[in-house]
Design an enzyme around this catalytic site. Structure first.
Site, PDB file in Angstrom:
ATOM      1  CG  ASN B 160      10.115 -16.614  18.670  1.00 53.44           C
ATOM      2  OD1 ASN B 160       9.907 -15.153  18.452  1.00 53.44           O
ATOM      3  ND2 ASN B 160       8.807 -17.156  18.283  1.00 53.44           N
ATOM      4  CD1 TRP B 161      11.340 -17.171  24.760  1.00 48.19           C
ATOM      5  CD2 TRP B 161      10.816 -15.645  26.246  1.00 48.19           C
ATOM      6  NE1 TRP B 161      12.118 -17.412  25.897  1.00 48.19           N
ATOM      7  CE2 TRP B 161      11.766 -16.490  26.739  1.00 48.19           C
ATOM      8  CE3 TRP B 161      10.242 -14.588  27.007  1.00 48.19           C
ATOM      9  CZ2 TRP B 161      12.097 -16.249  28.165  1.00 48.19           C
ATOM     10  CZ3 TRP B 161      10.810 -14.551  28.270  1.00 48.19           C
ATOM     11  CH2 TRP B 161      11.490 -15.233  28.992  1.00 48.19           C
ATOM     12  CD  GLN B 182       1.828 -15.534  14.301  1.00 48.83           C
ATOM     13  OE1 GLN B 182       1.355 -16.598  14.444  1.00 48.83           O
ATOM     14  NE2 GLN B 182       1.301 -14.519  15.420  1.00 48.83           N
ATOM     15  CD  GLU B 224      10.558 -12.592  20.930  1.00 50.46           C
ATOM     16  OE1 GLU B 224      11.285 -13.369  20.911  1.00 50.46           O
ATOM     17  OE2 GLU B 224       9.654 -12.544  20.018  1.00 50.46           O
ATOM     18  CD  GLU B 273      -7.080 -15.508  17.914  1.00 48.86           C
ATOM     19  OE1 GLU B 273      -6.864 -14.345  18.390  1.00 48.86           O
ATOM     20  OE2 GLU B 273      -6.396 -16.482  18.060  1.00 48.86           O
ATOM     21  CE  LYS B 373       8.150 -10.559  14.200  1.00 46.84           C
ATOM     22  NZ  LYS B 373       8.948 -11.169  15.120  1.00 46.84           N
TER      23      LYS B 373
END
Lengths: 80, 483
Positions: B160-161, B182, B224, B273, B373
């Site tokens: 995963n990236w 995640q 990814e 954020e 997703k």
């Protein structure tokens, strides 16, 4: 030379004045974080020779008046 | 043609007037972050490339928000940008969708520029990199706000990236926040179950596609880096890490290698954020132990000053999420026309236009969309008729205000997976990542007879005969008006 640190706290009763407590602080020169055993007070007059401890709410807002801190010992831990 | 590294992208942005090199010394402590923020908020401001950071050697550079305008996103994907926002957005969505369905595997090379400087063991010192104190009151210096963190699944070849915020605790530890749903969390659960450190490698300053795929995400189990290859039209060149078996882009500006400490949590945050607020308090987060830092000579550290829209996350994620959701809707045969994950809403509202061949189609659209997703991050969904331009926020808000019945058109979903970064959630919802959603059906009911029950839209294009419109347009200047 007096150093400046800060810590994040919402409930000030967690900072028991005049007692040895453990808390995580940040060195405001570099933002290096460390866990320490320290004595804190709500003003520098109550803790002569102490360093400055700024307080922030846990969402980052700075409280107006800084407290004072005397670090007794830097504590080891998973990241210290 | 794909950019081979971040530096080629910098040159292209500069040539297009989208980047300014700042040679005056700036302070890493708030000044650079505040400049980045102002560049986001001032219309048409270029992005900054800071070339002299206070207290750091000549050549150490920081780049702000490289993808925070639709034009920059188009440049990143080598697509045209001289068109309306909606046309460029639609083209990017289509490009992303088409190219990502043709992944290209990476190619491993023996070495690369990211190995020009190598620091291991006691020589590791994160403070030697010019990480910014981005917002006043952040929990620390966030070295990772636009990067690719690689981790490998314990039971498969899935790598995963992802871009998960990374705060410096001390010279060799980082803190991070990851949401329960995640990919990194899913991988970490397996390692933590057997109390095994999880290796990671974070590439900072990759080519723009590397950054894009890391912040937008791809389906569970998909690498990814393969999607990045597809988006680039050529394989990403990877090089093996010094201290673990992960691979990172050979041309990355900076690489942090190490492992995530199993079952260790240390207070992290708060951080301004993408929601536009610093909404989550300081709370226990995962801990990355850094074993090795490698970097190019004169490295460029990319940073994103997240906050009030529109920053890099809002645009890049919006386009990629819309691409994923629209592909899913079309696979289901739904007659959808267009989609906009509204950047100005900080990605919390998406609007989908559709034909309405049968009643309550908005519900089916919502079910398929929220099954994707990426749509887990979108709590508010508007479905509008296909005469609405979803990129025209005036039209969208008019449709919402005038066509969505406050009771019959509003469909709450009281229990859903939540996103702790959403500002309106209460403490318990944040803590447990509990959420809720709402569908706003802004379409006319299909069972309302045309001409009898459906109100006629009263605009120049809809309420006058074509002949009258044409006459007026032909005579517009003669009436004394300008264009």
């Amino acid at each position: 030379m007096t150093k400046a640190y800060d810590t994040f706290v919402d409930d000030l009763s967690q900072l028991k004045e005049g007692e040895e407590i453990e808390l995580r602080i940040r060195d405001l020169e570099t933002y290096d974080s460390k866990k320490v055993k320290a004595i804190v007070a709500s003003s520098k007059e109550k803790l002569p020779g102490a360093d400055i401890l700024w307080l922030r709410f846990t969402r980052g807002l700075l409280r107006e008046d800084p407290w004072a801190i005397k670090i007794i010992e830097e504590l080891g831990g998973p990241i210290d | 043609m794909a950019f081979s590294d971040l530096r080629e992208f910098v040159d292209k942005l500069e040539a297009e007037g989208e980047l300014v090199r700042i040679k005056q010394e700036v302070d890493w402590n708030l000044e650079a972050g505040a400049i980045c923020r102002r560049c986001i908020e001032v219309d048409k401001a270029p992005i900054p490339l800071f070339e002299k950071i206070k207290g750091y050697p000549e050549g150490y550079r920081v780049m702000g928000d490289p993808l925070c305008r639709i034009k920059r996103l188009a440049i990143a994907l080598d697509r045209p940008f001289d068109a309306s926002y909606g046309d460029v957005y639609r083209d990017l969505m289509k490009t992303y969708s088409e190219r990502s369905t043709h992944p290209i595997k990476p190619r491993t090379v023996s070495t690369g520029p990211c190995k020009e400087n190598i620091y291991e063991g006691d020589d590791v010192d994160l403070f030697k990199l010019p990480a910014l104190m981005i917002h006043d009151g952040d929990g620390g210096r966030y070295i990772g706000s636009l990067h690719s963190t690689s981790t490998k699944d314990l039971d498969s070849d899935w790598v995963n990236w992802g871009c998960y915020r990374m705060m410096i605790h001390n010279k060799n530890h980082l803190g991070g926040y990851v949401a329960p749903f995640q990919d990194l969390t899913a991988m970490l659960r397996k390692y933590e179950a057997i109390n095994k450190p999880m290796p990671f490698a974070t590439a900072l300053g990759t080519d723009p596609v590397g950054m894009l795929v890391s912040i937008t995400g791809v389906p569970y189990g998909v690498n990814e880096v393969d999607i990045a290859g597809g988006l680039r039209g050529e394989p990403v060149e990877l090089v093996k890490c010094e201290t673990n078996d992960l691979r990172v882009p050979a041309t990355a500006e900076i690489v942090l290698e190490g492992h995530i400490l199993p079952n260790v949590r240390v207070d992290e945050g708060p951080f301004g954020e993408y929601s536009g607020y610093r909404s989550s308090p300081r709370a226990p987060g995962i801990v990355y132990k850094v074993d090795c830092i490698t970097h190019r000579d004169d490295p460029i550290l990319p940073t994103v000053n997240e906050g009030v829209p529109t920053d890099t996350s809002h645009l890049a994620c919006g386009v990629a999420w819309a691409a994923e959701v629209m592909s899913a809707l079309r696979r289901e045969g739904l007659p959808v026309v267009d989609m906009n994950v509204i950047a100005e809403s900080a990605l919390f509202i998406a609007v989908i236009s559709t034909k309405t061949p049968y009643p309550n189609i908005a519900h089916r659209i919502a079910c398929v969309a929220w099954g994707c997703k990426s749509a887990q991050y979108i709590p508010k969904l508007m479905v509008v008729n296909d005469d609405i331009d979803v990129y025209n926020l005036g039209e969208v808000i008019h449709a919402f205000g005038s066509k969505c019945h406050p009771v019959r058109g509003t469909h709450p979903v009281p229990y859903a997976v939540g996103n702790p970064l959403v500002p309106y959630q209460n403490y318990e919802e944040r803590l447990w990542s509990k959420g809720c959603r709402v569908l706003y059906d802004c379409t006319w009911p299909v069972d309302w007879p045309i001409g009898v029950a459906v109100p006629q839209r009263s605009s120049f294009k809809t309420i006058y005969p074509v002949g009258v419109q044409e006459k007026i347009l032909a005579n517009w200047k003669r009436y004394g008006f300008e264009e």
